[in-house]
Design an enzyme around this catalytic site. Structure first.
Site, PDB file in Angstrom:
ATOM      1  N   HIS A 546       0.802  -1.219   0.000  1.00 52.92           N
ATOM      2  CA  HIS A 546       0.000   0.000   0.000  1.00 52.92           C
ATOM      3  C   HIS A 546       0.839   1.276   0.000  1.00 52.92           C
ATOM      4  O   HIS A 546       0.537   2.199   0.756  1.00 52.92           O
ATOM      5  CB  HIS A 546      -0.930   0.005   1.229  1.00 52.92           C
ATOM      6  CG  HIS A 546      -1.840  -1.184   1.296  1.00 52.92           C
ATOM      7  ND1 HIS A 546      -2.343  -1.693   2.476  1.00 52.92           N
ATOM      8  CD2 HIS A 546      -2.348  -1.967   0.320  1.00 52.92           C
ATOM      9  CE1 HIS A 546      -3.116  -2.730   2.223  1.00 52.92           C
ATOM     10  NE2 HIS A 546      -3.124  -2.935   0.929  1.00 52.92           N
ATOM     11  N   PRO A 547       1.883   1.377  -0.824  1.00 55.55           N
ATOM     12  CA  PRO A 547       2.632   2.638  -0.845  1.00 55.55           C
ATOM     13  C   PRO A 547       1.766   3.764  -1.421  1.00 55.55           C
ATOM     14  O   PRO A 547       1.082   3.556  -2.429  1.00 55.55           O
ATOM     15  CB  PRO A 547       3.824   2.338  -1.770  1.00 55.55           C
ATOM     16  CG  PRO A 547       3.379   1.219  -2.626  1.00 55.55           C
ATOM     17  CD  PRO A 547       2.412   0.413  -1.803  1.00 55.55           C
TER      18      PRO A 547
END
Ligand SMILES: Cc1cc2nc3c(=O)[nH]c(=O)nc-3n(C[C@H](O)[C@H](O)[C@H](O)COP(=O)(O)OP(=O)(O)OC[C@H]3O[C@@H](n4cnc5c(N)ncnc54)[C@H](O)[C@@H]3O)c2cc1C
Length: 620
Positions: A546-547
């Site tokens: 989930h960057p």
């Protein structure tokens, strides 16, 4: 064949006990390529010619056919008088992506950008070179074509928090209609029309196949006091078998939901896979007017009369902006890129940090392990089925999700649990790094699970820079996990909660137990102590995939803001970024549903603007 699996010869060390690295791994991957290596998208339309303008001039160019980009291209091309070009660096979506149970086999394959992070001495320590893998989809549908498909929106407090930072139009009340707009929910949740949509393009449903260990996990969370809940409804705290971006035992990517139904039908939409944008063209008045891109080795130019919309994701959107002269002045000057606009592009990179290594072994009665022959049979059976059923129509235990607050005074959960499968825990215990990186077998066959404690309110921030020696190559990713050491605290508290599951009837009656042997990099620590879990977190650190945050939206007075609240790049006309990179801080939960919402919310701003104006907005 479109799909090429990961190269076992490259990934497997000379000695490893992991079965995927044996000759069976090669046999199995060959079968996957034979059965699923092609794409539904290439076959029926071979003779179709896309409506290409001779002058390559469009109203809008959308860069990146990922989770957000497909939504944007669909909504814009709904207006027949707007010509839209959708560029995607990766190929058509291969059929292997449709099989929920093969989701982990996609990682490291040719439809994954396969990035790695920079070492920081505080995290990823057991990974080769101290670098954690960061997969991202490079294919039609983007990461929605390779992800684990859990449908989770985050917490009301996330969006109210974005609005409180000065981003008008992004409060929970504002964004809820956009979550619902795309959604076509087909389960019981659909009945709650306050929170769910039933007429959108994106199917959302529970898998037809949910196995016993998965149910054991949600039962155990429930016994430990977590209510059964709809994470996307009134209360996120609790547990449930999460819904998925799927229908009838198949993945529904944003390519499937938003592009396939209109591609070859809307004459004003041109879709170009295998076309990587190299640079945004910006004139002396700082107006974006086109894109230079590489289509199968040919360098081409397309022009945008109204706007260029960058939806290339949290890694590639900032990269493209920087290659086009929009980014931190010092960095661009060092590389020799003329500066168009000095902005904090690439900063504020963050992710939900998690780690691997807490293993729950299953008894023989509960384990779902099958023989090698049965694995091959299951893969063939799924291909032959008209109505998809059985282990490959689900995604193993991954949707056994729970959210907790590690401190009752918190306004919202700070820890999420999500569960990976372990095909053979004794092998995994010997070589966990290889075990993770060659997770090619179906997620429905396993003798242990790996519940991952995720810190969903991370404080650590990293940054993304261009590679000075090869700016067009993979960018330099400073994930910087645990640069703020307090990020370890929710993880430690979360693990304690996790360990308490052993005391539940659900675990006892299924003979499930925590494997009390330390992992190789943490053998100097005593299993079960805080020191041991800190060692696991630092050594076997993992992305939650989930960057976000690298083209942050924020008010004009925020020096670090790259975009205004309508996702327009500060100081440049006719240019927006619409994808997960815009998040000022990450939502508490998985990021695909938010990326779709950002697509809907963002394109709504675009459409409203062009209904009322003839020239692009310039924010200087
Ligand atoms: C392995 C994995 C598992 C995940 N599991 C889940 C999950 O279970 N649930 C969940 O909610 N979220 C999950 N996520 C996260 C979620 O998928 C992402 O947050 C979301 O897809 C991001 O959407 P995006 O539009 O920002 O970017 P993307 O979907 O990544 O789209 C970007 C697109 O742009 C293309 N592109 C990049 N550069 C260029 C260029 N220069 N020119 C042309 N095209 C370009 C890319 O190839 C890609 O197709 C997971 C992600 C991964 C990788």
């Amino acid at each position: 064949m479109i799909w090429q699996p990961l190269n076992l010869t490259e990934v497997c060390p000379t000695y490893t006990p992991i079965t995927a690295c044996s000759s069976f791994g090669y046999v199995y991957l060959n079968l996957l390529v034979q059965l699923y290596g092609g794409s539904r998208d290439e076959r029926p339309h071979r003779d179709y010619r896309e409506p290409e303008d001779i002058r390559d001039e469009y109203d809008f160019i959308v860069v990146g056919a990922g989770s957000a980009g497909c939504v944007v291209a669909n909504r814009l091309s709904d207006n027949p008088s707007w010509k839209v070009l959708l560029l995607e660096a990766g190929p058509e979506q291969p059929d292997v992506t449709l099989v929920p149970g093969l989701s982990t086999a996609l990682l490291g394959s040719n439809i994954d950008w396969a990035y790695t992070t920079e070492p920081n001495g505080k995290s990823c320590l057991a990974h080769p070179g101290g670098r954690c893998p960061w997969p991202r989809g490079k294919v039609m549908g983007g990461s929605s074509s390779i992800n684990s498909m859990a449908y989770i929106r985050g917490n009301r407090a996330d969006y109210d928090g974005w609005a409180a930072l000065g981003n008008e139009g992004w409060s929970y009340r504002d964004v809820l209609p956009f979550f619902k707009k795309s959604e076509r929910n087909v389960n019981i949740e659909a009945l709650n029309s306050v929170y769910h949509g039933v007429t959108g393009e994106q199917y959302v449903s529970r898998y037809p196949y949910i196995d016993k260990p998965s149910l054991m996990l949600t039962d155990a969370f429930n016994e430990r006091g977590l209510p059964l809940t709809d994470f996307n409804g009134a209360q996120q705290l609790g547990t449930m078998q999460a819904q998925a971006f799927s229908l009838s035992g198949e993945r529904v990517s944003t390519n499937t939901a938003f592009i396939q139904p209109i591609r070859y039908k809307r004459k004003n939409l041109t879709v170009k896979p295998n076309s990587e944008a190299l640079k945004i063209l910006i004139d002396e008045n700082k107006r974006a007017y086109g894109i230079i891109y590489n289509e199968n080795g040919n360098i081409l130019t397309a022009f945008a009369k109204k706007e260029v919309i960058v939806s290339a994701g949290s890694i590639n959107s900032p990269k493209l902006l920087m290659l086009s002269g929009i980014g931190p002045r010092d960095h661009l000057e060092k590389i020799g890129i003329p500066v168009v606009q000095d902005l904090a592009v690439g900063e504020n990179l963050h992710d939900h940090v998690t780690f691997n290594g807490v293993i729950v072994a299953l008894s023989n009665k509960t384990a779902t392990t099958v023989s090698e022959e049965e694995v091959l049979e299951a893969v063939q059976d799924y291909a032959a089925m008209k109505i998809k059923r059985g282990p490959l129509s689900g995604n193993g235990p991954v949707n056994s999700i729970a959210f907790i607050k590690t401190d009752p005074d918190l306004i919202a959960p700070d820890v999420q649990f999500q569960v990976d499968h372990v095909p053979n825990w004794r092998e995994f215990l010997e070589d966990p790094i290889t075990g993770e990186s060659v997770s090619i077998f179906p997620t429905g066959f396993y003798d242990a699970v790996l519940p991952r404690t995720m810190n969903i309110v991370p404080k650590s921030r990293g940054a993304l820079l261009l590679n000075e020696s090869n700016p067009n190559g993979p960018p330099i990713l400073y994930a910087n996990y645990f640069s703020d050491e307090s990020d370890l605290i929710p993880l430690l508290k979360g693990v304690r909660f996790l360990l308490s599951l052993e005391d539940t009837e659900a675990f006892r009656s299924n003979g499930a137990y925590f494997v009390r042997e330390p992992l190789p990099a943490c053998r100097d620590h005593v299993w079960g102590t805080d020191d041991y879990y800190i060692c696991l977190a630092r050594s076997y650190t993992s992305t939650s995939y989930h960057p976000v945050g690298t083209c942050k939206m924020g008010p004009a007075w925020d020096e670090k803001a790259v975009l205004d609240n309508q996702l327009r790049v500060y100081g440049v006309c006719g240019l927006r970024v619409i994808d997960a990179s815009i998040m000022p801080f990450v939502n508490r939960g998985n990021t695909n549903a938010p990326a779709l919402m950002i697509g809907e919310r963002g394109v709504d701003f675009v459409m409203k603007y062009w209904r009322e104006h003839n020239e692009p907005y310039c924010s200087y």
